[in-house]
Motif scaffolding. Structure first.
Motif, mmCIF file in Angstrom:
data_model
loop_
_atom_site.group_PDB
_atom_site.id
_atom_site.type_symbol
_atom_site.label_atom_id
_atom_site.label_comp_id
_atom_site.label_asym_id
_atom_site.label_seq_id
_atom_site.Cartn_x
_atom_site.Cartn_y
_atom_site.Cartn_z
ATOM 1 N N ASP A 181 0.838 -1.204 0.000
ATOM 2 C CA ASP A 181 0.000 0.000 0.000
ATOM 3 C C ASP A 181 0.872 1.253 0.000
ATOM 4 O OD1 ASP A 181 0.894 -0.658 2.568
ATOM 5 O OD2 ASP A 181 -0.863 0.202 3.560
ATOM 6 N N ARG A 228 1.264 4.175 -3.054
ATOM 7 C CA ARG A 228 1.166 5.619 -2.772
ATOM 8 C C ARG A 228 2.466 6.331 -3.159
ATOM 9 N NH1 ARG A 228 -3.336 6.930 0.134
ATOM 10 N NH2 ARG A 228 -4.410 5.214 1.220
ATOM 11 N N ALA A 251 2.661 6.693 -6.959
ATOM 12 C CA ALA A 251 1.805 7.783 -7.427
ATOM 13 C C ALA A 251 2.444 9.137 -7.133
ATOM 14 C CB ALA A 251 0.437 7.690 -6.761
ATOM 15 N N ARG A 252 3.080 9.260 -5.969
ATOM 16 C CA ARG A 252 3.714 10.522 -5.591
ATOM 17 C C ARG A 252 4.967 10.794 -6.421
ATOM 18 N NH1 ARG A 252 4.216 11.785 0.758
ATOM 19 N NH2 ARG A 252 2.017 11.209 0.468
ATOM 20 N N ASP A 257 5.534 10.025 -9.532
ATOM 21 C CA ASP A 257 5.069 10.552 -10.814
ATOM 22 C C ASP A 257 6.158 10.512 -11.888
ATOM 23 O OD1 ASP A 257 3.282 11.660 -12.601
ATOM 24 O OD2 ASP A 257 3.791 13.730 -12.075
ATOM 25 N N LEU A 291 -7.334 0.712 -3.415
ATOM 26 C CA LEU A 291 -6.414 1.839 -3.317
ATOM 27 C C LEU A 291 -5.982 2.329 -4.695
ATOM 28 C CD1 LEU A 291 -4.585 3.735 -1.644
ATOM 29 C CD2 LEU A 291 -2.872 1.887 -1.605
ATOM 30 N N GLU A 341 -8.753 4.365 -6.074
ATOM 31 C CA GLU A 341 -8.880 5.646 -5.377
ATOM 32 C C GLU A 341 -7.827 6.648 -5.843
ATOM 33 O OE1 GLU A 341 -8.604 4.670 -1.283
ATOM 34 O OE2 GLU A 341 -10.693 3.978 -1.117
ATOM 35 N N LEU A 342 -6.618 6.154 -6.121
ATOM 36 C CA LEU A 342 -5.522 7.034 -6.546
ATOM 37 C C LEU A 342 -5.547 7.290 -8.056
ATOM 38 C CD1 LEU A 342 -2.590 5.570 -4.382
ATOM 39 C CD2 LEU A 342 -3.878 7.674 -3.972
ATOM 40 N N ASP A 343 -6.474 6.636 -8.748
ATOM 41 C CA ASP A 343 -6.621 6.799 -10.194
ATOM 42 C C ASP A 343 -5.325 6.449 -10.942
ATOM 43 O OD1 ASP A 343 -7.974 7.348 -12.533
ATOM 44 O OD2 ASP A 343 -7.491 9.493 -12.498
ATOM 45 N N VAL A 344 -4.731 5.300 -10.561
ATOM 46 C CA VAL A 344 -3.484 4.860 -11.212
ATOM 47 C C VAL A 344 -3.643 3.464 -11.822
ATOM 48 C CG1 VAL A 344 -1.927 6.302 -9.830
ATOM 49 C CG2 VAL A 344 -2.609 4.041 -8.963
#
Length: 352
Positions: free
Chosen positions: A191, A195, A198-199, A201, A221, A224-227
């Motif tokens: 998890d 995250r 995603a951060r 990028d 998850l 939710e993070l749209d990845v």
């Protein structure tokens, strides 16, 4: 006791049969290779593991899914060991070590392998010897006869001549490709990895290979993070080599490890490894490949910094690839373990 010729060895795994991880892989590789060297090898473990051990390894189902203090488990273990009459009884992990201590008047040399960092190693104190799979672990063992023996794997053919089996899942074409593998369980902190990805990028794809109890949670998850276009959870992969050959880097996001098998496999394949500061990684990875902590921010920094310059990353770990191939082979692991068995037999025979 036989300290010179072929040995009779009993290996005990006390995990409940619900998964297959590094400790179980270690035990299967050790048992199967010791058997090919002429030793008589018995494995005592949950019945679900039976098919993991090749003939002529003798497999004995043991009801290890019940509590370690259960009288029936102790009775079954005692009966099995007395029928086998092993020269060596080798416990894999804390629960197995505690179980060995419950068997009185055992006319065998006893040894246990520590596969991870625990708050207490009490179960190992009464054994004749202890093995740590990383220097970090060995340094925590307060035992007069402790030895460092790294996990090892069969050599990887890097010439390109060996036929590579096709992966179970299609490998994404996007680059960079960051690869993680392991049970989808909380200790792996996938998890946090998602995250952090995603951060960071940095484009490309993150692929996490494996199955486990957190699959649904991790899938939620990702949504939710749209990845979902860039983070994939294909499932358990039987053929890791093509993935490691294709990946820009392999990443370990765990909160704790003993000596990560995925690190060994990746380095032997020539795939750079990034990791949280878990046990064993500092022995083989340069500082720039290790996060300052297992926080999301530090993981994101590790990913962003290294994937922005993949050639620099690969060049920085060429020495790690070479050392892994030299020091982390299955043959080296088994030979060192075999030598330790004989040392223990020699010392315990003198004491007796």
């Amino acid at each position: 006791m036989n300290a010179q010729g072929p040995l009779t060895i009993a290996l005990i795994i006390a995990t409940p049969g619900t998964g297959w991880g590094g400790m179980e892989t270690h035990t299967a590789d050790l048992a199967n290779t010791l058997s090919t060297r002429g030793h008589t090898v018995h494995v005592l473990a949950h019945s679900h593991y039976n098919e993991r051990f090749a003939s002529p390894v003798y497999f004995h189902p043991l009801p290890v899914q019940i509590g370690r203090h259960n009288p029936w488990l102790h009775y079954r273990l005692r009966r099995l060991l007395r029928s086998i009459h092993p020269d060596i009884v080798h416990a894999q992990g804390n629960k197995a070590a505690s179980l060995i201590n419950s068997v009185r008047h055992l006319n065998s040399a006893t040894v246990g392998t520590l596969h991870g960092t625990k708050r207490s190693h009490k179960g190992f104190e009464q054994l004749n010897g202890v093995i740590g799979v990383s220097r970090d672990i060995t340094d925590t063992i307060a035992h007069a006869n402790a030895r460092l023996i790294h996990n090892g794997l069969p050599p990887v053919d890097t010439s390109g001549e060996e036929k590579t089996e096709a992966p179970t899942f299609e490998i994404p074409a996007d680059r960079p490709l960051l690869l993680a593998a392991g049970r989808l369980e909380p200790v792996k902190q996938f998890d946090r990895l998602i995250r952090a990805w995603a951060r960071a990028d940095c484009g490309g794809s993150l692929v996490i290979l494996g199955d486990g109890s957190q699959r649904a949670q991790l899938g939620t998850l990702i949504q939710e993070l749209d990845v979902s276009d860039h983070v994939l959870l294909p499932g358990h992969e039987l053929h890791m080599k093509p993935w490691l050959q294709a990946a820009t880097a392999c990443i370990i996001s765990s909160s704790r490890e003993g000596f990560p098998y995925i690190m060994v496999e990746a380095l032997m394949t020539g795939c750079p490894v990034l990791s949280t500061p878990v046990s064993g990684v500092r022995e083989f990875l340069p500082e720039q490949g290790i996060a300052a902590s297992d926080s999301i921010e530090d993981l994101a920094t590790l990913i962003r910094t290294n994937l922005s310059a993949p050639k620099v990353l690969t060049d920085s770990q060429r020495g790690s690839f070479l050392r892994a191939r030299e020091q982390l082979s299955l043959e080296a692991m088994v030979s060192k373990t075999e030598a330790f068995y004989r040392d223990l037999l020699a010392s315990t025979s003198t004491e007796r």
